[in-house]
Design a protein around this motif. Structure first.
Motif, PDB file in Angstrom:
ATOM      1  N   LYS A  82       0.838  -1.192   0.000  1.00 56.49           N
ATOM      2  CA  LYS A  82       0.000   0.000   0.000  1.00 56.49           C
ATOM      3  C   LYS A  82       0.880   1.252   0.000  1.00 56.49           C
ATOM      4  O   LYS A  82       1.870   1.336   0.715  1.00 56.49           O
ATOM      5  CB  LYS A  82      -0.918  -0.001   1.216  1.00 56.49           C
ATOM      6  N   THR A  83       0.454   2.243  -0.794  1.00 55.68           N
ATOM      7  CA  THR A  83       1.274   3.424  -1.010  1.00 55.68           C
ATOM      8  C   THR A  83       1.583   4.166   0.283  1.00 55.68           C
ATOM      9  O   THR A  83       2.728   4.580   0.514  1.00 55.68           O
ATOM     10  CB  THR A  83       0.582   4.375  -1.999  1.00 55.68           C
ATOM     11  N   HIS A  84       0.592   4.369   1.153  1.00 56.33           N
ATOM     12  CA  HIS A  84       0.849   5.141   2.370  1.00 56.33           C
ATOM     13  C   HIS A  84       1.842   4.418   3.282  1.00 56.33           C
ATOM     14  O   HIS A  84       2.633   5.061   3.981  1.00 56.33           O
ATOM     15  CB  HIS A  84      -0.455   5.436   3.121  1.00 56.33           C
ATOM     16  N   GLU A  85       1.845   3.079   3.253  1.00 57.12           N
ATOM     17  CA  GLU A  85       2.820   2.330   4.048  1.00 57.12           C
ATOM     18  C   GLU A  85       4.208   2.423   3.428  1.00 57.12           C
ATOM     19  O   GLU A  85       5.224   2.454   4.136  1.00 57.12           O
ATOM     20  CB  GLU A  85       2.384   0.864   4.159  1.00 57.12           C
ATOM     21  N   VAL A  87       5.317   5.043   1.759  1.00 54.99           N
ATOM     22  CA  VAL A  87       5.808   6.378   2.109  1.00 54.99           C
ATOM     23  C   VAL A  87       6.328   6.390   3.536  1.00 54.99           C
ATOM     24  O   VAL A  87       7.401   6.931   3.819  1.00 54.99           O
ATOM     25  CB  VAL A  87       4.692   7.428   1.926  1.00 54.99           C
ATOM     26  N   ARG A  88       5.575   5.785   4.453  1.00 56.82           N
ATOM     27  CA  ARG A  88       6.036   5.709   5.841  1.00 56.82           C
ATOM     28  C   ARG A  88       7.344   4.926   5.953  1.00 56.82           C
ATOM     29  O   ARG A  88       8.166   5.189   6.830  1.00 56.82           O
ATOM     30  CB  ARG A  88       4.968   5.055   6.718  1.00 56.82           C
ATOM     31  N   TRP A 115       2.168  15.895   5.257  1.00 53.55           N
ATOM     32  CA  TRP A 115       0.904  15.721   6.001  1.00 53.55           C
ATOM     33  C   TRP A 115       0.991  14.660   7.096  1.00 53.55           C
ATOM     34  O   TRP A 115       0.201  14.682   8.053  1.00 53.55           O
ATOM     35  CB  TRP A 115      -0.225  15.375   5.035  1.00 53.55           C
ATOM     36  N   LEU A 116       1.965  13.751   7.012  1.00 49.02           N
ATOM     37  CA  LEU A 116       2.116  12.730   8.048  1.00 49.02           C
ATOM     38  C   LEU A 116       2.883  13.245   9.267  1.00 49.02           C
ATOM     39  O   LEU A 116       2.953  12.561  10.291  1.00 49.02           O
ATOM     40  CB  LEU A 116       2.848  11.507   7.483  1.00 49.02           C
ATOM     41  N   SER A 163       8.891  14.432   3.126  1.00 54.00           N
ATOM     42  CA  SER A 163       8.729  13.207   3.913  1.00 54.00           C
ATOM     43  C   SER A 163      10.065  12.610   4.336  1.00 54.00           C
ATOM     44  O   SER A 163      10.101  11.529   4.929  1.00 54.00           O
ATOM     45  CB  SER A 163       7.924  12.168   3.116  1.00 54.00           C
TER      46      SER A 163
END
Length: 263
Positions: A82-85, A87-88, A115-116, A163
């Motif tokens: 998943k993309t948000h994971e 990025v994290r 934003w995170l 990020s």
């Protein structure tokens, strides 16, 4: 460029090691990539190839935007899907065409890139972005959609760096830009790599890309056909004949029957 200077405590202070083994990906029933194996070590790695070779598909698969099969490791750990994971986990993508929010200001676009983050940390990184890209400080309140192509690309890169990625992926950063701006943006990519972020870049400007890269891969019809040190790859017959408009490369070795070359 001043990304990741130790005294600034950006967070991820060292580049990532990306390993891709047997990657396949595509759209619906159409498979674009077939059994792609490559790696991006700290420094700058460039992916070359003609239109339709699968370069953008590769970055989209690595960023979780389309399904993929095969093994993808980031620092020896399996990359999430998943993309948000992703990025994290320390990866960021500057997509082809920049994909900024044109009706939002430069500052608002940068804020979205962080934003995170907690508000104080987000503000600190915005200040670092303005230090590294002084022109963006001058244009902080300007709508991103009213800027030149090169300026928009700077916003896109700065937004991705918000990020503090360990690995930055750039998809055709020079597309549609004037030669002087191409040189500036490729120099920015090189400085980001030198300051500690691994850079994986897709680029059609073969000569200039290999001049700033450490390592390169040539992708044709969804498969890797050549790879190696950027300086040697620039002299290989696969690259010279196909992409630099020269009939032969005097310093290259003979072709492999399958046109796969490691130089």
């Amino acid at each position: 460029m001043m990304w990741y200077r130790p005294e600034q405590k950006w967070g991820a202070a060292t580049g990532a090691h990306l390993q891709v083994h047997g990657l396949s990906a595509g759209y619906g029933s159409v498979r674009v990539l077939r059994d792609v194996t490559l790696e991006a070590r700290p420094g700058l790695t460039v992916i070359l190839g003609p239109n339709g070779a699968g370069k953008t598909t590769l970055l989209r698969a690595l960023n979780g935007l389309i399904p993929r099969a095969g093994e993808v490791l980031l620092n020896r750990e399996e990359l999430p899907e998943k993309t948000h994971e992703i990025v994290r986990g320390g990866m960021a993508l500057v997509a082809e065409g920049r994909q900024l929010f044109g009706q939002m200001s430069v500052l608002e676009n940068l804020e979205l890139g962080g934003w995170l983050l907690a508000k104080a940390e987000r503000q600190r990184r915005i200040e670092l972005a303005f230090i590294d890209f002084p022109k963006l400080r001058e244009r902080a309140t300007q709508l991103a959609g009213t800027m030149s192509g090169g300026e928009q690309q700077m916003v896109a890169v700065a937004r991705a760096m918000m990020s503090a990625p360990r690995l930055l992926m750039l998809d055709e950063p020079s597309l549609g830009l004037a030669p002087k701006m191409v040189d500036e943006l490729l120099a920015i990519a090189r400085r980001i790599a030198d300051s500690g972020t691994t850079v994986l870049m897709v680029e059609q400007n073969v000569k200039k890309a290999l001049a700033v890269a450490d390592r390169g891969y040539v992708l044709e019809r969804g498969q890797i056909v050549a790879s190696g040190d950027a300086r040697l790859l620039a002299r290989s017959s696969v690259v010279v004949e196909a992409y630099l408009g020269v009939d032969s490369a005097p310093n290259s070795n003979a072709h492999d029957p399958k046109r796969f070359r490691h130089v």
